[in-house]
Design a protein around this motif. Structure first.
Motif, PDB file in Angstrom:
ATOM      1  N   ALA A 134       2.157  30.622  33.566  1.00  0.00           N
ATOM      2  CA  ALA A 134       2.827  30.275  33.094  1.00  0.00           C
ATOM      3  C   ALA A 134       2.741  28.597  34.109  1.00  0.00           C
ATOM      4  CB  ALA A 134       4.161  31.068  33.302  1.00  0.00           C
ATOM      5  N   ILE A 135       3.068  28.613  35.411  1.00  0.00           N
ATOM      6  CA  ILE A 135       3.143  28.524  36.199  1.00  0.00           C
ATOM      7  C   ILE A 135       2.663  25.786  35.467  1.00  0.00           C
ATOM      8  CG2 ILE A 135       3.387  26.587  38.473  1.00  0.00           C
ATOM      9  CD1 ILE A 135       4.439  29.212  39.575  1.00  0.00           C
ATOM     10  N   TYR A 136       0.970  27.339  35.903  1.00  0.00           N
ATOM     11  CA  TYR A 136       0.462  25.869  35.378  1.00  0.00           C
ATOM     12  C   TYR A 136       0.637  25.506  33.648  1.00  0.00           C
ATOM     13  CZ  TYR A 136      -4.272  23.544  33.363  1.00  0.00           C
ATOM     14  OH  TYR A 136      -4.979  22.462  32.644  1.00  0.00           O
ATOM     15  N   LYS A 137       0.645  26.075  32.847  1.00  0.00           N
ATOM     16  CA  LYS A 137       1.195  25.913  31.858  1.00  0.00           C
ATOM     17  C   LYS A 137       2.632  25.122  31.581  1.00  0.00           C
ATOM     18  CE  LYS A 137      -2.330  27.890  29.072  1.00  0.00           C
ATOM     19  NZ  LYS A 137      -2.554  27.453  28.629  1.00  0.00           N
ATOM     20  N   THR A 138       3.786  25.208  32.017  1.00  0.00           N
ATOM     21  CA  THR A 138       4.333  25.047  32.041  1.00  0.00           C
ATOM     22  C   THR A 138       4.564  23.386  32.611  1.00  0.00           C
ATOM     23  OG1 THR A 138       5.698  25.519  33.444  1.00  0.00           O
ATOM     24  CG2 THR A 138       5.756  26.755  31.452  1.00  0.00           C
ATOM     25  N   ALA A 139       4.031  23.029  34.096  1.00  0.00           N
ATOM     26  CA  ALA A 139       3.536  22.110  34.989  1.00  0.00           C
ATOM     27  C   ALA A 139       2.683  20.608  34.623  1.00  0.00           C
ATOM     28  CB  ALA A 139       3.231  22.172  35.933  1.00  0.00           C
ATOM     29  N   LYS A 140       1.982  21.257  33.430  1.00  0.00           N
ATOM     30  CA  LYS A 140       1.215  20.979  32.251  1.00  0.00           C
ATOM     31  C   LYS A 140       1.509  19.943  31.438  1.00  0.00           C
ATOM     32  CE  LYS A 140      -3.006  20.741  30.121  1.00  0.00           C
ATOM     33  NZ  LYS A 140      -4.590  21.181  29.682  1.00  0.00           N
ATOM     34  N   TYR A 141       2.758  21.382  30.683  1.00  0.00           N
ATOM     35  CA  TYR A 141       2.945  20.371  29.530  1.00  0.00           C
ATOM     36  C   TYR A 141       4.407  19.395  30.540  1.00  0.00           C
ATOM     37  CZ  TYR A 141       7.814  20.553  26.242  1.00  0.00           C
ATOM     38  OH  TYR A 141       8.173  20.381  25.497  1.00  0.00           O
ATOM     39  N   PHE A 142       5.363  19.582  31.192  1.00  0.00           N
ATOM     40  CA  PHE A 142       6.222  18.064  32.335  1.00  0.00           C
ATOM     41  C   PHE A 142       5.259  17.400  32.811  1.00  0.00           C
ATOM     42  CE2 PHE A 142       8.996  22.012  33.395  1.00  0.00           C
ATOM     43  CZ  PHE A 142      10.295  21.303  32.275  1.00  0.00           C
ATOM     44  N   LEU A 143       4.339  16.926  32.890  1.00  0.00           N
ATOM     45  CA  LEU A 143       3.616  15.756  33.199  1.00  0.00           C
ATOM     46  C   LEU A 143       3.148  15.358  31.738  1.00  0.00           C
ATOM     47  CD1 LEU A 143       1.703  14.425  34.984  1.00  0.00           C
ATOM     48  CD2 LEU A 143      -0.114  15.695  34.467  1.00  0.00           C
ATOM     49  N   LYS A 144       2.342  16.164  30.544  1.00  0.00           N
ATOM     50  CA  LYS A 144       2.520  15.266  30.000  1.00  0.00           C
ATOM     51  C   LYS A 144       2.976  15.155  29.236  1.00  0.00           C
ATOM     52  CE  LYS A 144      -0.312  15.718  25.329  1.00  0.00           C
ATOM     53  NZ  LYS A 144      -0.684  17.175  23.970  1.00  0.00           N
ATOM     54  N   ASN A 145       4.495  15.284  29.456  1.00  0.00           N
ATOM     55  CA  ASN A 145       5.580  14.601  28.129  1.00  0.00           C
ATOM     56  C   ASN A 145       6.631  13.912  29.435  1.00  0.00           C
ATOM     57  OD1 ASN A 145       6.145  15.804  25.882  1.00  0.00           O
ATOM     58  ND2 ASN A 145       5.117  17.679  26.636  1.00  0.00           N
ATOM     59  N   GLY A 146       6.324  13.078  30.325  1.00  0.00           N
ATOM     60  CA  GLY A 146       6.928  12.370  30.961  1.00  0.00           C
ATOM     61  C   GLY A 146       7.685  13.103  32.262  1.00  0.00           C
ATOM     62  N   LYS A 147       7.660  13.991  32.472  1.00  0.00           N
ATOM     63  CA  LYS A 147       8.450  15.040  33.698  1.00  0.00           C
ATOM     64  C   LYS A 147       7.558  15.102  34.745  1.00  0.00           C
ATOM     65  CE  LYS A 147      11.843  16.550  29.565  1.00  0.00           C
ATOM     66  NZ  LYS A 147      12.633  17.087  29.417  1.00  0.00           N
ATOM     67  N   SER A 148       7.272  13.806  35.386  1.00  0.00           N
ATOM     68  CA  SER A 148       6.132  14.934  36.551  1.00  0.00           C
ATOM     69  C   SER A 148       7.124  15.028  37.871  1.00  0.00           C
ATOM     70  CB  SER A 148       5.545  13.296  36.534  1.00  0.00           C
ATOM     71  OG  SER A 148       4.245  13.159  35.467  1.00  0.00           O
ATOM     72  N   TYR A 149       8.506  14.790  37.679  1.00  0.00           N
ATOM     73  CA  TYR A 149       8.922  15.498  38.988  1.00  0.00           C
ATOM     74  C   TYR A 149       9.585  17.263  38.649  1.00  0.00           C
ATOM     75  CZ  TYR A 149      10.244  10.800  40.771  1.00  0.00           C
ATOM     76  OH  TYR A 149       9.464   9.862  41.254  1.00  0.00           O
ATOM     77  N   ASN A 150       9.180  17.399  37.985  1.00  0.00           N
ATOM     78  CA  ASN A 150       9.454  18.730  37.592  1.00  0.00           C
ATOM     79  C   ASN A 150       8.511  19.307  37.878  1.00  0.00           C
ATOM     80  OD1 ASN A 150      11.681  16.946  35.898  1.00  0.00           O
ATOM     81  ND2 ASN A 150      12.486  19.388  35.047  1.00  0.00           N
ATOM     82  N   ALA A 151       6.927  18.901  37.474  1.00  0.00           N
ATOM     83  CA  ALA A 151       6.203  19.593  37.583  1.00  0.00           C
ATOM     84  C   ALA A 151       5.431  19.572  38.926  1.00  0.00           C
ATOM     85  CB  ALA A 151       5.132  18.424  37.031  1.00  0.00           C
ATOM     86  N   ILE A 152       6.593  18.416  39.169  1.00  0.00           N
ATOM     87  CA  ILE A 152       5.819  18.513  41.274  1.00  0.00           C
ATOM     88  C   ILE A 152       6.368  19.914  41.754  1.00  0.00           C
ATOM     89  CG2 ILE A 152       6.374  17.225  43.745  1.00  0.00           C
ATOM     90  CD1 ILE A 152       6.025  14.489  41.392  1.00  0.00           C
TER      91      ILE A 152
END
Length: 384
Positions: free
Chosen positions: A157-175
């Motif tokens: 779930a962390i991977y899926k949501t982090a990847k979603y954030f990265l793809k949608n311009g929310k890189s700090y959330n992904a980090i």
């Protein structure tokens, strides 16, 4: 109970015990055969048992699944569940194989039913998300986010949501998510990749280096990761490491024009024009049109070696590829300035640049051109 009935009952129990003992031995033999790669013999042995117990069907399913006989394995899992619907672990194994074989609708249905029975089970919620993602259902992300809200350390779930954030311009959330997941599993290559990319996306190249280096140490040195690492080294001024990493990329694919171009720039920065020229030339030979920048880079290599004739020729070729290449035009004028005695002719080169880029040109290039125009006009006037 009469003596006859008691006798028959005892015989029945002994027969059943004998059958169980026999099946237990057969199951052990099948395990041994499977362990040494004799899966066909193991399956044949299990199929020969009659009548089959649930243990036999389960053993068949697992061996068949391990040997990629997926349809047969699915059927045997289903047989067990038809007889004993309450076997949760078997249901999970069955559902996992449904996902693995692309049977998304059936997997979705099975894990939805399991989730109704166990409404706070994060693993079931996650697998519903996987099934919906497979079906290209836009609601899939809801299930991944819900999984994470129930189990903040769930790696998938962390991977899926982090990847979603990265793809949608929310890189700090992904980090933030990746760092949370990596505290639990420091060698999770999927999260390391997302973390590195997120740092790169936010221009934190110094921080991006560590996850990329770790990925390579874990055997994940793909072209993609090497390229990201090389850029991080290059941007942070670690030229030697960047060169070493780009060179490793060429060992994987020596026809990568971008790598040759980057190596050329790095060698030029190190005042090694011969090596720079080799890589710029390779990039030129490999790259599809347009290749004006490669001609410019080759020209700059010759300029560094004070071979202005060859520099001039390459800047000319760059303009032939792309007449709007501003750098090529000013460099052509500078090369002409070095090789021609005719100051009127050289003046025209600089004047052409100013005429074309007076409004839109780079200030540093315009300053060079305007300064030389002023100097050349004075020299021409003094010569008269």
């Amino acid at each position: 109970m009469s003596n006859i009935k008691r006798h028959l009952f005892i015989i029945g129990l002994l027969a059943q015990a004998s059958l169980c003992f026999s099946q237990t031995e057969i199951l052990k033999t099948a395990d041994s055969l499977s362990a040494v790669g004799e899966t066909t013999k193991a399956v044949e042995l299990l199929k020969s048992i009659e009548p089959k117990t649930e243990s036999v069907y389960l053993k068949l399913a697992k061996i068949q699944q391990a040997s990629r006989q997926n349809e047969e394995a699915l059927q045997n899992y289903k047989t067990v569940l038809d007889q004993s619907p309450g076997k949760i672990l078997t249901a999970v194994d069955y559902g996992e194989l449904l996902l693995e074989t692309g049977k998304a609708d059936m997997a979705d249905s099975l894990f939805t039913e399991l989730s109704k029975k166990y409404p706070e089970n994060a693993a079931f919620m996650y697998r519903i998300g996987l099934a919906k993602e497979m079906k290209k259902d836009s609601t899939a992300m809801r299930y991944f986010f819900k999984t994470h809200s129930w189990d903040s350390t769930h790696q998938g779930a962390i991977y899926k949501t982090a990847k979603y954030f990265l793809k949608n311009g929310k890189s700090y959330n992904a980090i933030m998510l990746c760092n949370t997941g990596l505290r639990a599993r420091p060698n999770n290559v999927s999260l390391l990749s997302i973390l590195g990319q997120s740092y790169s996306k936010t221009l934190q190249f110094e921080k991006a280096i560590e996850p990329y280096e770790k990925l390579i140490s874990l055997g994940e040195g793909s072209e993609f990761i090497l390229e990201k690492l090389a850029k991080s080294y290059r941007v942070t001024g670690q030229d030697e490491k960047a060169i070493e990493t780009y060179t490793k990329m060429l060992e994987i694919n020596d026809a990568n024009a971008s790598v040759h171009s980057n190596l050329g720039v790095l060698y030029l920065n190190q005042n090694k024009p011969d090596k720079a020229q080799q890589h710029f030339t390779m990039a030129l030979l490999i790259k599809k049109q347009p290749v004006d920048n490669e001609y410019v880079n080759i020209g700059l290599s010759f300029k560094r070696q004070e071979n202005f004739q060859e520099a001039y020729r390459n800047f000319k070729m760059a303009l032939g590829e792309n007449p709007e290449n501003q750098r090529a035009l000013i460099e052509l004028a500078i090369a002409a300035d070095a090789i021609y005695e005719d100051k009127e002719k050289v003046l025209k080169y600089y004047q052409d640049f100013v005429d074309k880029y007076a409004e839109t040109g780079r200030n540093d290039m315009l300053s060079i051109a305007e300064y030389r125009i002023s100097q050349l006009k004075k020299e021409i006037h003094m010569a008269k």
